[in-house]
Motif scaffolding. Structure first.
Motif, PDB file in Angstrom:
ATOM      1  N   TYR A 191       0.847  -1.270  -0.098  1.00 30.44           N
ATOM      2  CA  TYR A 191       0.064   0.189  -0.124  1.00 30.44           C
ATOM      3  C   TYR A 191       1.053   1.343  -0.087  1.00 30.44           C
ATOM      4  O   TYR A 191       2.101   1.117   0.283  1.00 30.44           O
ATOM      5  CB  TYR A 191      -0.793  -0.010   1.241  1.00 30.44           C
ATOM      6  CG  TYR A 191      -2.093  -0.897   1.194  1.00 30.44           C
ATOM      7  CD1 TYR A 191      -1.884  -2.103   1.161  1.00 30.44           C
ATOM      8  CD2 TYR A 191      -3.220  -0.364   1.018  1.00 30.44           C
ATOM      9  CE1 TYR A 191      -3.156  -2.959   1.144  1.00 30.44           C
ATOM     10  CE2 TYR A 191      -4.581  -1.116   0.959  1.00 30.44           C
ATOM     11  CZ  TYR A 191      -4.276  -2.499   1.034  1.00 30.44           C
ATOM     12  OH  TYR A 191      -5.381  -3.329   1.071  1.00 30.44           O
ATOM     13  N   ARG A 192       0.322   2.295  -0.298  1.00 33.63           N
ATOM     14  CA  ARG A 192       1.099   3.595  -0.325  1.00 33.63           C
ATOM     15  C   ARG A 192       0.386   4.884   0.337  1.00 33.63           C
ATOM     16  O   ARG A 192      -1.088   4.779   0.332  1.00 33.63           O
ATOM     17  CB  ARG A 192       1.780   4.059  -1.545  1.00 33.63           C
ATOM     18  CG  ARG A 192       0.709   4.291  -2.591  1.00 33.63           C
ATOM     19  CD  ARG A 192       1.350   4.338  -3.822  1.00 33.63           C
ATOM     20  NE  ARG A 192       0.437   5.066  -4.895  1.00 33.63           N
ATOM     21  CZ  ARG A 192       0.836   5.021  -6.475  1.00 33.63           C
ATOM     22  NH1 ARG A 192       2.034   4.562  -6.635  1.00 33.63           N
ATOM     23  NH2 ARG A 192      -0.090   5.277  -7.185  1.00 33.63           N
ATOM     24  N   GLN A 193       0.916   5.676   1.046  1.00 33.98           N
ATOM     25  CA  GLN A 193      -0.045   6.789   1.494  1.00 33.98           C
ATOM     26  C   GLN A 193       1.048   8.193   1.286  1.00 33.98           C
ATOM     27  O   GLN A 193       2.121   8.267   1.530  1.00 33.98           O
ATOM     28  CB  GLN A 193       0.131   6.638   2.813  1.00 33.98           C
ATOM     29  CG  GLN A 193      -0.806   7.753   3.492  1.00 33.98           C
ATOM     30  CD  GLN A 193      -1.248   7.339   5.068  1.00 33.98           C
ATOM     31  OE1 GLN A 193      -0.575   6.630   5.611  1.00 33.98           O
ATOM     32  NE2 GLN A 193      -2.114   8.026   5.442  1.00 33.98           N
TER      33      GLN A 193
ATOM     34  N   LYS B 202      -3.093  12.472   2.268  1.00 35.27           N
ATOM     35  CA  LYS B 202      -3.980  11.517   1.664  1.00 35.27           C
ATOM     36  C   LYS B 202      -4.050  10.112   2.287  1.00 35.27           C
ATOM     37  O   LYS B 202      -3.468   9.776   3.317  1.00 35.27           O
ATOM     38  CB  LYS B 202      -3.520  11.213  -0.041  1.00 35.27           C
ATOM     39  CG  LYS B 202      -3.402  12.081  -0.705  1.00 35.27           C
ATOM     40  CD  LYS B 202      -3.169  12.129  -2.066  1.00 35.27           C
ATOM     41  CE  LYS B 202      -3.521  13.371  -3.162  1.00 35.27           C
ATOM     42  NZ  LYS B 202      -2.925  12.890  -4.520  1.00 35.27           N
ATOM     43  N   GLN B 203      -5.082   9.583   2.080  1.00 38.79           N
ATOM     44  CA  GLN B 203      -5.287   8.247   2.757  1.00 38.79           C
ATOM     45  C   GLN B 203      -4.377   7.034   2.103  1.00 38.79           C
ATOM     46  O   GLN B 203      -3.979   7.074   1.006  1.00 38.79           O
ATOM     47  CB  GLN B 203      -6.795   7.566   2.447  1.00 38.79           C
ATOM     48  CG  GLN B 203      -7.935   8.391   3.080  1.00 38.79           C
ATOM     49  CD  GLN B 203      -9.255   7.881   2.980  1.00 38.79           C
ATOM     50  OE1 GLN B 203      -9.587   7.138   1.983  1.00 38.79           O
ATOM     51  NE2 GLN B 203      -9.963   7.874   3.949  1.00 38.79           N
ATOM     52  N   ARG B 204      -4.218   6.016   2.968  1.00 35.36           N
ATOM     53  CA  ARG B 204      -3.386   4.933   2.554  1.00 35.36           C
ATOM     54  C   ARG B 204      -4.208   3.838   1.346  1.00 35.36           C
ATOM     55  O   ARG B 204      -5.287   3.750   1.671  1.00 35.36           O
ATOM     56  CB  ARG B 204      -3.117   3.874   3.577  1.00 35.36           C
ATOM     57  CG  ARG B 204      -2.040   2.877   3.463  1.00 35.36           C
ATOM     58  CD  ARG B 204      -1.814   2.139   4.509  1.00 35.36           C
ATOM     59  NE  ARG B 204      -0.985   2.932   5.702  1.00 35.36           N
ATOM     60  CZ  ARG B 204      -0.448   2.600   6.795  1.00 35.36           C
ATOM     61  NH1 ARG B 204      -0.516   1.296   7.023  1.00 35.36           N
ATOM     62  NH2 ARG B 204      -0.018   3.461   7.672  1.00 35.36           N
ATOM     63  N   THR B 205      -3.662   3.818   0.368  1.00 30.54           N
ATOM     64  CA  THR B 205      -4.230   3.061  -0.733  1.00 30.54           C
ATOM     65  C   THR B 205      -3.609   1.695  -1.333  1.00 30.54           C
ATOM     66  O   THR B 205      -2.425   1.754  -1.149  1.00 30.54           O
ATOM     67  CB  THR B 205      -4.715   3.904  -1.965  1.00 30.54           C
ATOM     68  OG1 THR B 205      -3.232   4.483  -2.470  1.00 30.54           O
ATOM     69  CG2 THR B 205      -5.501   5.191  -1.445  1.00 30.54           C
ATOM     70  N   LEU B 206      -4.449   0.794  -1.645  1.00 28.27           N
ATOM     71  CA  LEU B 206      -3.718  -0.294  -2.420  1.00 28.27           C
ATOM     72  C   LEU B 206      -2.827  -0.043  -3.517  1.00 28.27           C
ATOM     73  O   LEU B 206      -3.139   0.640  -4.483  1.00 28.27           O
ATOM     74  CB  LEU B 206      -4.820  -1.162  -2.820  1.00 28.27           C
ATOM     75  CG  LEU B 206      -4.311  -2.474  -3.366  1.00 28.27           C
ATOM     76  CD1 LEU B 206      -3.741  -3.486  -2.635  1.00 28.27           C
ATOM     77  CD2 LEU B 206      -5.692  -3.169  -4.310  1.00 28.27           C
TER      78      LEU B 206
ATOM     79  N   SER C  51      -3.688   2.620 -11.486  1.00 29.32           N
ATOM     80  CA  SER C  51      -2.561   3.655 -11.442  1.00 29.32           C
ATOM     81  C   SER C  51      -1.377   2.847 -11.795  1.00 29.32           C
ATOM     82  O   SER C  51      -0.185   3.662 -12.135  1.00 29.32           O
ATOM     83  CB  SER C  51      -2.560   4.336 -10.465  1.00 29.32           C
ATOM     84  OG  SER C  51      -2.346   3.825  -9.163  1.00 29.32           O
TER      85      SER C  51
ATOM     86  N   TYR D 158       5.436   3.802   1.258  1.00 27.07           N
ATOM     87  CA  TYR D 158       5.047   2.533   0.939  1.00 27.07           C
ATOM     88  C   TYR D 158       5.128   1.482   2.029  1.00 27.07           C
ATOM     89  O   TYR D 158       5.988   1.228   2.710  1.00 27.07           O
ATOM     90  CB  TYR D 158       5.688   1.751  -0.320  1.00 27.07           C
ATOM     91  CG  TYR D 158       5.641   2.753  -1.519  1.00 27.07           C
ATOM     92  CD1 TYR D 158       5.990   3.960  -1.559  1.00 27.07           C
ATOM     93  CD2 TYR D 158       4.760   1.939  -2.563  1.00 27.07           C
ATOM     94  CE1 TYR D 158       5.679   4.588  -3.062  1.00 27.07           C
ATOM     95  CE2 TYR D 158       4.526   2.656  -3.732  1.00 27.07           C
ATOM     96  CZ  TYR D 158       4.980   3.742  -3.949  1.00 27.07           C
ATOM     97  OH  TYR D 158       4.608   4.514  -5.211  1.00 27.07           O
TER      98      TYR D 158
ATOM     99  N   ALA E  55      -3.557  -1.769  -8.477  1.00 30.76           N
ATOM    100  CA  ALA E  55      -4.333  -0.881  -8.599  1.00 30.76           C
ATOM    101  C   ALA E  55      -3.934  -0.155 -10.205  1.00 30.76           C
ATOM    102  O   ALA E  55      -2.997  -0.417 -10.750  1.00 30.76           O
ATOM    103  CB  ALA E  55      -3.587   0.612  -7.602  1.00 30.76           C
TER     104      ALA E  55
ATOM    105  N   ILE F 101      -8.267  -5.779   3.896  1.00 32.38           N
ATOM    106  CA  ILE F 101      -7.326  -4.810   4.455  1.00 32.38           C
ATOM    107  C   ILE F 101      -6.356  -5.857   5.177  1.00 32.38           C
ATOM    108  O   ILE F 101      -6.753  -6.854   5.895  1.00 32.38           O
ATOM    109  CB  ILE F 101      -7.665  -3.923   5.491  1.00 32.38           C
ATOM    110  CG1 ILE F 101      -8.792  -2.817   4.513  1.00 32.38           C
ATOM    111  CG2 ILE F 101      -6.533  -3.017   5.990  1.00 32.38           C
ATOM    112  CD1 ILE F 101      -7.950  -2.042   3.565  1.00 32.38           C
TER     113      ILE F 101
END
Length: 120
Positions: free
Chosen positions: A37-39, A43-47, A62, A93, A60, A106
């Protein structure tokens, strides 16, 4: 208890590559899912990507076509090969581990994170 340790972050120019590594230790079931995941700041932490013990993966949108997640020959290690990096990939990350094979949920455990900075 489970511990996750990430390595491989750093500063890279746009278009460059980095490879992140994560090693999990402790009481870990043979059936599991490991994830990145990354943040980014504010911003929110995203996959980013996940891979389960059967080798199934999820990415993801992206990062599809640029990043590749894989598991090492050593049990409970995971890598993230990041190519064609963009400034918008800049983030902390995090490696995660989930105690089942579900790619979409999660993680139960998290590492401390490693900084990736992509300069333009």
């Amino acid at each position: 208890q489970v511990q996750l340790v990430e390595s491989g972050g750093g500063l890279v120019q746009a278009g460059g590559s980095l490879r992140l590594s994560c090693a999990a230790s402790g009481s870990i079931r043979s059936i599991n899912t490991m994830a990145w995941y990354r943040q980014a700041p504010g911003k929110q932490r995203t996959l980013v990507a996940t891979i389960n013990s059967a080798g199934s993966t999820n990415y993801a949108d992206s990062v599809k076509g640029r990043f590749t997640i894989s598991r090492g020959s050593a049990k409970n290690t995971v890598y993230l090969q990041m190519n064609s990096l963009k400034p918008e990939d800049t983030a902390v990350y995090y490696c995660g581990l989930r105690v089942d094979s579900n790619l979409g949920l999660i993680p139960n455990y998290w590492g401390q994170g490693t900084q990736v900075t992509v300069s333009s």
